[in-house]
Design an enzyme around this catalytic site. Sequence first.
Site, PDB file in Angstrom:
ATOM      1  N   ASP A  59      40.702  36.842  34.770  1.00 54.40           N
ATOM      2  CA  ASP A  59      39.274  36.542  35.247  1.00 54.40           C
ATOM      3  C   ASP A  59      38.416  37.182  33.929  1.00 54.40           C
ATOM      4  O   ASP A  59      38.583  38.280  33.583  1.00 54.40           O
ATOM      5  CB  ASP A  59      39.014  37.296  36.369  1.00 54.40           C
ATOM      6  CG  ASP A  59      40.097  37.395  37.372  1.00 54.40           C
ATOM      7  OD1 ASP A  59      40.933  36.333  37.435  1.00 54.40           O
ATOM      8  OD2 ASP A  59      39.727  37.727  38.597  1.00 54.40           O
ATOM      9  N   GLU A  76      38.462  35.090  46.634  1.00 51.92           N
ATOM     10  CA  GLU A  76      38.229  36.268  45.596  1.00 51.92           C
ATOM     11  C   GLU A  76      36.956  35.776  44.639  1.00 51.92           C
ATOM     12  O   GLU A  76      36.348  34.652  44.519  1.00 51.92           O
ATOM     13  CB  GLU A  76      39.373  36.269  44.287  1.00 51.92           C
ATOM     14  CG  GLU A  76      40.729  36.377  45.425  1.00 51.92           C
ATOM     15  CD  GLU A  76      41.987  36.461  44.441  1.00 51.92           C
ATOM     16  OE1 GLU A  76      42.776  37.322  44.592  1.00 51.92           O
ATOM     17  OE2 GLU A  76      41.984  35.631  43.471  1.00 51.92           O
TER      18      GLU A  76
HETATM   19  C1  FRU Z   1      41.577  36.843  40.818  1.00 48.80           C
HETATM   20  C2  FRU Z   1      42.252  38.305  41.005  1.00 48.80           C
HETATM   21  C3  FRU Z   1      40.823  39.232  41.538  1.00 48.80           C
HETATM   22  C4  FRU Z   1      41.153  40.480  41.207  1.00 48.80           C
HETATM   23  C5  FRU Z   1      41.978  40.442  39.574  1.00 48.80           C
HETATM   24  C6  FRU Z   1      43.190  41.093  39.413  1.00 48.80           C
HETATM   25  O1  FRU Z   1      42.166  36.287  39.744  1.00 48.80           O
HETATM   26  O2  FRU Z   1      43.203  38.190  41.881  1.00 48.80           O
HETATM   27  O3  FRU Z   1      40.687  39.132  42.829  1.00 48.80           O
HETATM   28  O4  FRU Z   1      40.275  41.431  41.082  1.00 48.80           O
HETATM   29  O5  FRU Z   1      42.449  38.800  39.729  1.00 48.80           O
HETATM   30  O6  FRU Z   1      43.739  41.006  38.058  1.00 48.80           O
END
Ligand code: FRU
Length: 518
Positions: free
Chosen positions: A24, A222
Site C-alpha cells: 500500500d 481496509e
Molecule cells: C492492505 C493491508 C492493510 C495493512 C497493510 C499491511 O493491503 O492489509 O490493511 O495495513 O496491508 O501491510
Amino acid sequence: SAQNYTERYRPQFHWTPAKNWMNDPNGLIYHNGQYHMYYQYNPTGDVWGNMSWGHAVSQDMIYWEEQPLALSAFNTPAGVLGEFFFSGSAVYDEFHSSHLGDSPPLVAAYTSYYPNNVTLPNNQTIRGGTQCQSIAYSNDDGLSWIEYEGNPVLALPPSPYEDQWKDFRDPYLFWYGKGAYWVMVVSLPQLHKILIYHSTDLKQWEHVSEFGPSNAVGGVWECPNLFPLPLKGNIHDIKWVLMAGINPGGPAFSGASGTQYIVGNFDGTFFKADPDSDYDPGSGNANWVDYGPDYYASLTYNGLANYERVAITWMSDWAYGATIPTSPWRSAMTVPRELTLEKIEGQTRLISIPHSNLQKLKNGPLLYANHWDSATGNISLPVSGKQLEVSISFRAGKNAKRFSLGVRTGGKTSGTLIGYDFTTQRMFVDRSSTTDDSSFSDDYKGIYYGPLQTQDGVVKLRVFLDWSSVELFGGRGESTITAQIFPSGSDTGLSLFANGEVIDINLKVEALASIWTR
Ligand code: FRU
C-alpha cells in the site's frame, strides 16, 4: 546504487522501489513543494514481511527519488521486530496542535501491529497479534520520523468492538476546518465498519460515529479514505466520498482485491450515504473505483488545494502479489489519478483521470495518428512500442459486436486485448494471452469488464501501457480497468480487431519517456 531499471517487466513510468517488496501507498502528503509517497515495504525481502514505511519524494508525482526508510521494523521503541508499521496517512500540523517537536511537524498516523506479546517503553503490555493506532512526527520535512512516546494513541477498538483487537487498522487523517478538529477514520475490517474519531491534538482521540456495512462485503474492509469533492458544474454542491479496499470480494475475479466508494454527506461527525450510492450490503451491487484486478489500497493526497484530490494505488492483487515474476523488486504503484465527481445517467460517479503532469512524459514527436471511416476485421498498425499512451474513439457500424486494440502482439492470437463490447456496453482488458507468463498464479489469466455507456454513440478509451501494466480509462473516466501484464516474448506490435463494422475511428499513439533516465 548502480540501478539501471531495465530489467524485464520493470515499469518505466510507474513508481517501483529499486528492490524488495512493496504494498500500500501510505502517508501521501504534499508539503513545502514536495510530494511524499511512503509505502508498505519489506527492507530485507521480496515478499510481505518486516513491515516498514519506505519513502520516495517528487516535485510532480511523476519523477521520484527513493529515500531512506521512514519507519523501520528493525528499529522500533518496542525493540527489534516488536512492531510492524502498517498502513496510515499523514498531515501537516500547521498550528502545532500536537506540541510534538520544536516547530509545526508533519504527523503520521499508522497501525502498529505487534506480532508478539510486548511491554512498551511506557510500560503498557500488549498481546501478540494486536493492531493499535499510533502516531509519529517529523521536523525535517518528512525525511526522518520520531514515534510519539505515548503510543499507541488507540490501543483497542471502542466498546462494544473490543473483541476486534486483531483487526483494527489503517487510520486516515484530515483536518475538519468547519469544526476546527482532526478527524481519524479507521477500519474494523471483519465487521465492514468504518469508525470515525475526533481530536484537537492528534494524541487524544474520541470515538464519535461509525458507518457500515454497506455495498460490497465479500472480504475485509481496509484502507479507508474520506474526502470532500464538489459535484461537477456546481462548486457549492459538496459531497463526501468514502473509499475503501475490500479483499477478497473485488470485481475482477473470485478472490480478487478491489476498491469501492460510497458517495454521501459528512457533517463533521456522521457519514451518511446517498440513497443512489448505498446498496444493501452483500446485494451484489457496489460502486467500483476500478474494475481491474490490480487496483488496491488506494490512498489520496493530503495538503493539496481545496477539493483537489489525487490518488495513488497499489497496482497488484493480494491473490498473487507475492508471486508475480519480477525481480529484484515486487509491485508498482499506479500513475497518479485526479478524482472528481460527476452525475452520469442520474447517478453520482467518481471520475478518475490520469494526472495532467503525465503530459511531461510526452517529450518526443507523435508516433502515429489515423482516422478510418469504417473498419472490419484485422488492421495491423505500422507502429509499435511498450511504453505508450493510446487514445482511441469510435462508433458502432453494421453488426458491431466488439472492437479491440491489441498491444504487445505479434498477430491476432497473442498479446493483451483492450476494447469495447457493444453487445453488453462494457469495456474490457483481456490478458488471457498465451504468450504471457502466467505460470505464477491460476488467477492471472482472465478478461475484466467495466460498464461504459457511449457518449452520443461514441466510445472513448485512453490506455497507458507500460512494460508490465495496462491502465484503461473509459469515457470521462467513470470506468477504469487496471491490470498488470507479463508478456513473455519480445513482441511490441499494435493491431486493431473489429468484429462487425466499426466506424469513425480516431487513433492516436504517443510515446512516453522513462522516469529513470531523466
Ligand atoms: C492492505 C493491508 C492493510 C495493512 C497493510 C499491511 O493491503 O492489509 O490493511 O495495513 O496491508 O501491510
